[in-house]
Design an enzyme around this catalytic site. Structure first.
Site, PDB file in Angstrom:
ATOM      1  N   ASP A  32      33.897   5.540 -50.610  1.00  0.00           N
ATOM      2  CA  ASP A  32      33.186   4.262 -51.414  1.00  0.00           C
ATOM      3  C   ASP A  32      34.204   3.444 -51.438  1.00  0.00           C
ATOM      4  O   ASP A  32      35.455   3.630 -51.654  1.00  0.00           O
ATOM      5  CB  ASP A  32      32.742   4.715 -52.892  1.00  0.00           C
ATOM      6  CG  ASP A  32      31.623   3.797 -53.121  1.00  0.00           C
ATOM      7  OD1 ASP A  32      30.375   4.280 -53.360  1.00  0.00           O
ATOM      8  OD2 ASP A  32      31.718   2.443 -53.089  1.00  0.00           O
ATOM      9  N   PHE A 155      14.316  11.740 -49.028  1.00  0.00           N
ATOM     10  CA  PHE A 155      13.144  11.348 -49.937  1.00  0.00           C
ATOM     11  C   PHE A 155      13.508  12.009 -51.218  1.00  0.00           C
ATOM     12  O   PHE A 155      12.322  12.216 -52.038  1.00  0.00           O
ATOM     13  CB  PHE A 155      12.192  12.379 -49.027  1.00  0.00           C
ATOM     14  CG  PHE A 155      11.838  11.783 -48.014  1.00  0.00           C
ATOM     15  CD1 PHE A 155      10.802  10.955 -47.681  1.00  0.00           C
ATOM     16  CD2 PHE A 155      12.213  12.683 -46.680  1.00  0.00           C
ATOM     17  CE1 PHE A 155      10.427  10.434 -46.324  1.00  0.00           C
ATOM     18  CE2 PHE A 155      11.911  12.259 -45.227  1.00  0.00           C
ATOM     19  CZ  PHE A 155      11.136  11.228 -45.290  1.00  0.00           C
ATOM     20  N   ARG A 157      14.270  12.030 -55.337  1.00  0.00           N
ATOM     21  CA  ARG A 157      13.755  11.421 -56.305  1.00  0.00           C
ATOM     22  C   ARG A 157      14.887  11.392 -57.409  1.00  0.00           C
ATOM     23  O   ARG A 157      15.493  12.294 -57.545  1.00  0.00           O
ATOM     24  CB  ARG A 157      12.484  11.806 -57.397  1.00  0.00           C
ATOM     25  CG  ARG A 157      11.232  11.695 -56.373  1.00  0.00           C
ATOM     26  CD  ARG A 157      10.225  12.898 -56.914  1.00  0.00           C
ATOM     27  NE  ARG A 157      10.755  14.183 -56.884  1.00  0.00           N
ATOM     28  CZ  ARG A 157      10.572  15.324 -57.745  1.00  0.00           C
ATOM     29  NH1 ARG A 157       9.447  15.259 -58.364  1.00  0.00           N
ATOM     30  NH2 ARG A 157      11.073  16.465 -57.479  1.00  0.00           N
ATOM     31  N   LEU A 256      -0.101   9.840 -59.473  1.00  0.00           N
ATOM     32  CA  LEU A 256      -1.475   9.253 -59.929  1.00  0.00           C
ATOM     33  C   LEU A 256      -1.494   9.169 -61.409  1.00  0.00           C
ATOM     34  O   LEU A 256      -2.673   9.235 -62.046  1.00  0.00           O
ATOM     35  CB  LEU A 256      -2.633  10.442 -59.361  1.00  0.00           C
ATOM     36  CG  LEU A 256      -4.090   9.530 -59.006  1.00  0.00           C
ATOM     37  CD1 LEU A 256      -3.957   8.581 -58.042  1.00  0.00           C
ATOM     38  CD2 LEU A 256      -4.976  10.828 -58.498  1.00  0.00           C
ATOM     39  N   CYS A 266      14.029   1.557 -55.411  1.00  0.00           N
ATOM     40  CA  CYS A 266      13.324   1.854 -54.285  1.00  0.00           C
ATOM     41  C   CYS A 266      11.861   1.602 -53.949  1.00  0.00           C
ATOM     42  O   CYS A 266      11.692   0.710 -53.091  1.00  0.00           O
ATOM     43  CB  CYS A 266      13.225   3.650 -54.077  1.00  0.00           C
ATOM     44  SG  CYS A 266      14.915   3.898 -54.168  1.00  0.00           S
ATOM     45  N   LYS A 329      12.376   5.437 -65.210  1.00  0.00           N
ATOM     46  CA  LYS A 329      11.703   6.354 -65.586  1.00  0.00           C
ATOM     47  C   LYS A 329      12.422   7.673 -66.203  1.00  0.00           C
ATOM     48  O   LYS A 329      13.876   7.406 -66.346  1.00  0.00           O
ATOM     49  CB  LYS A 329      11.174   7.169 -64.130  1.00  0.00           C
ATOM     50  CG  LYS A 329      12.334   7.722 -63.347  1.00  0.00           C
ATOM     51  CD  LYS A 329      11.794   8.616 -61.921  1.00  0.00           C
ATOM     52  CE  LYS A 329      12.757   9.145 -61.375  1.00  0.00           C
ATOM     53  NZ  LYS A 329      12.089   9.790 -60.092  1.00  0.00           N
ATOM     54  N   ARG A 336      17.253  -0.642 -62.799  1.00  0.00           N
ATOM     55  CA  ARG A 336      16.983  -1.651 -61.775  1.00  0.00           C
ATOM     56  C   ARG A 336      15.481  -1.542 -61.478  1.00  0.00           C
ATOM     57  O   ARG A 336      14.906  -0.574 -61.427  1.00  0.00           O
ATOM     58  CB  ARG A 336      17.711  -1.033 -60.170  1.00  0.00           C
ATOM     59  CG  ARG A 336      18.993  -1.246 -60.425  1.00  0.00           C
ATOM     60  CD  ARG A 336      19.905  -0.578 -59.268  1.00  0.00           C
ATOM     61  NE  ARG A 336      19.762   0.662 -59.027  1.00  0.00           N
ATOM     62  CZ  ARG A 336      20.088   1.623 -58.052  1.00  0.00           C
ATOM     63  NH1 ARG A 336      20.350   0.693 -56.975  1.00  0.00           N
ATOM     64  NH2 ARG A 336      19.735   2.856 -58.155  1.00  0.00           N
TER      65      ARG A 336
END
Ligand code: UGA
Length: 459
Positions: A32, A155, A157, A256, A266, A329, A336
Site C-alpha cells: 500500500d 464478492f 461483504r 429483501l 459498493c 451496516k 462511507r
C-alpha cells in the site's frame, strides 16, 4: 499452493484477501502506498473493524507467510501473482468511477516487471477496463506480453470478509490464457477441493458479473422498499410481506430486508458507475431501472426522518433526537455512504439536536460529521431524547431493554428504521413505535376512512 503473491491495496478488500491467501498457504506481501496502513497491518492491527481479520493477520505474520510493504520494487521482485485491490470510488458528480488509483498502480508496477507473471484485477471496474489495462501492462512491462492479465472480481461483504473469502459462493475468473487459469486454479485450490463453483470467462464477462451482481442486490433492496411505500399508503405490513416473498425459492429472503435502504462503498457507487458505463456504451436505456433503484433508496432516508418528524408533531427542529447506529451496516465501522449517518446529518440540518451512538463507528462518523454530538453508549444517545432512531441493526440495539432506554428518554418515541425491534415488547413498555412500511397504531382506521372515501367517490 506456495505461490508468492502480492496484494496491492490493503483496504477492506485487500487486507482480507491478503490475510486469507496467507491462511490458504500462499506467501503473501501486502502493498500500500499509505505506509500508516502497512505499518499498522505489519503490527497485526488492521486500521478498520472487520470481525476475525486481526486474528487471521496475526496468524499469517507469525507463520512468516504474510508481510506488508509500501515498496513497489520489493513487491515486483517478490510476486509471481499480483492482485490489484485498490479502490475505484465514484467520480465527483457521480458520472462514472474514478480509476486513477488503479491506473497509477499499473503504471508504477508494470515497468518493474522483468519476469513472467500474472496480474489479477479484483477491484470493481467499468466493463472494458481490464482490456485497456492488459494493453498498458504489455506496453510498459520490460517482460512485455509475458505480464499476463486476468480479472477476478470479489464478492465479499464487509463484516463477513474473512468467511466470504475463505468460503466464497463462487470464484469468477476472466482470462486470456490457459496459463492464467492454471495459476488461479492453484491459488484457489483449497476452495476448489471443497467443490466451490469456478467460472472461467473472458475479461469483459468477469468485470460485468460483479457490477451486475451488486446491481441485482441493490434492485432487490429497493424493490422491497418501494413495496414498503405502498404498504404505508395502504395499511399493509411490509415485514410479513417480505417474508412471504422470500419464502418463494425463486425470490429468496436475502437482500429483501426493508427499511433504510443500502449504503456503503459498493452498492451505491456501483449502480451509478454501471449506469454511466451503459451510457458510454450507447445503451443508456438498458439500465434506466437502476436510476429508479437509486431514487427509491434516497427516499428511504427522507421517509425515516419524516417518521421521526411525524412523531414529534410535524418537525424535528429544536427537538432532541437520539440515534442508534452510524455504520452503514452492523459488523462494520465503515461509514462511507452510510444511510444511518445520512439520517443523523439530515435531522441535524433540519435543526434537531442529534446525539449518535455506534458500538464501533463513532471515530469514523465523527471525522465525517463533526457537527453531531456523540455518546459513549446507547443509553447516552437516548438521554433526554424526544425520539429515538434505530438506524443500524447492531445486535446490542435489537436486544436493548425498552424499559432501560425508556428511563433515559424524555418521550418514549422510537423509529425502528431497520425493523430490528419487537414492536409488541416496545409498545408494551409504553413506547410509540414507528417503522417504514409498517402500520402505525391508528393507521388502520385512517386507512379504512381513506378507502371508504375512495369507494364512495367511485360509486
Ligand atoms: C456488497 C455485496 O453484498 C458484496 O457481494 C460485494 O462484494 C460488495 O458489496 C462489494 O462490492 O465489495 P457490502 O457493501 O459489504 O457488500 O454490504 P451488503 O451486505 O450487501 O449491504 C449493503 C447495504 O444494503 C447495507 O447498507 C445494508 O444495510 C443494506 N441492506 C442489505 C438492506 O437494506 N436490506 C437488505 O436486505 C440487505
Amino acid at each position: 499452493m506456495n505461490a508468492r503473491v502480492t496484494v496491492f491495496g490493503t483496504g477492506y478488500l485487500g487486507a482480507a484477501h491478503a490475510a486469507c491467501l496467507a491462511e490458504m498457504g500462499c506467501q503473501v506481501l501486502g502493498v500500500d502506498t499509505d505506509s500508516r496502513h502497512t505499518e499498522a497491518l505489519a503490527r497485526g492491527e488492521p486500521p478498520f473493524f472487520e470481525p476475525g481479520l486481526g486474528d487471521l493477520i496475526r496468524r499469517g505474520l507469525a507463520a512468516g507467510r504474510l508481510a506488508f510493504t509500501s515498496s513497489y520494487a520489493r513487491a515486483a521482485a517478490f510476486g509471481e501473482v499480483h492482485f490489484l485491490c485498490v479502490g475505484t470510488p465514484l467520480l465527483p458528480g457521480g458520472n462514472g468511477l474514478d480509476l486513477s488509483q488503479l491506473r497509477a498502480c499499473v503504471a508504477a508496477l508494470a515497468p518493474l516487471l522483468r519476469e513472467p507473471c500474472l496480474v489479477v484485477g479484483k477491484s470493481t471496474v467499468p466493463v472494458g477496463t481490464a482490456a485497456v489495462l492488459a494493453g498498458d501492462l504489455a506496453r510498459l512491462a520490460p517482460v512485455g506480453e509475458a505480464a499476463d492479465l486476468a480479472w477476478n472480481p470479489e464478492f465479499l461483504r464487509e463484516g463477513h470478509a474473512v468467511e466470504d473469502t475463505l468460503h466464497p459462493d463462487r470464484v469468477v475468473v476472466g482470462l486470456r490464457s490457459a496459463h492464467a487459469e492454471r495459476v488461479l486454479r492453484a491459488v484457489y485450490a483449497p476452495q476448489l477441493a471443497r467443490g466451490m463453483p469456478f467460472f472461467v470467462t473472458d475479461l469483459a464477462t468477469a468485470e460485468l458479473a460483479k457490477v451486475a451482481a451488486n446491481s441485482f442486490l441493490a434492485t432487490k433492496i429497493s424493490f422491497i422498499n418501494a413495496i414498503a411505500e405502498v404498504c404505508e399508503a395502504s395499511g399493509a405490513d411490509v415485514v410479513p410481506l417480505a417474508e412471504i416473498l422470500g419464502a418463494d425459492p425463486r425470490i429468496g429472503p436475502a437482500s429483501l430486508v426493508p427499511g433504510l435502504g443500502f449504503g456503503g462503498a459498493c452498492l451505491p457507487k456501483d449502480i451509478l458507475g454501471f449506469v454511466a458505463r451503459a451510457g458510454e456504451l450507447g445503451v443508456p436505456d438498458a439500465l434506466g431501472l437502476l436510476q429508479e433503484v437509486a431514487a427509491v433508496n434516497a427516499r428511504c432516508r427522507d421517509r425515516v426522518v419524516g417518521l421521526a418528524a411525524d412523531m414529534l408533531g410535524g418537525s424535528v427542529a429544536g427537538r432532541a433526537v437520539g440515534v442508534l447506529g452510524a455504520a452503514f451496516k452492523p459488523g462494520s465501522d465503515d461509514v462511507r455512504g452510510s444511510p444511518a449517518l445520512a439520517v443523523a446529518a439530515r435531522a441535524h440540518e433540519l435543526g434537531a439536536h442529534v446525539t449518535v451512538y455506534d458500538p464501533v463507528a463513532i471515530g469514523k462518523a465523527r471525522s465525517v460529521c463533526p457537527e453531531l454530538e456523540y455518546a459513549a453508549s446507547a443509553v447516552g444517545a437516548a438521554a433526554d431524547a424526544e425520539v429515538l432512531l434505530l438506524v443500524t441493526e447492531w445486535p446490542e440495539f435489537a436486544d436493548a431493554d425498552p424499559e432501560v432506554l425508556g428511563k433515559a428518554v424524555a418521550h418514549r418515541n422510537v423509529v425502528d428504521a431497520r425493523h430490528a425491534l419487537d414492536p409488541g415488547a416496545w409498545r408494551a413498555a409504553g413506547w410509540r413505535y414507528g417503522a417504514p412500511g409498517r402500520p402505525r397504531v391508528g393507521s388502520g382506521e385512517r386507512y379504512h376512512r381513506r378507502l371508504r372515501r375512495v369507494v364512495i367517490s367511485l360509486c
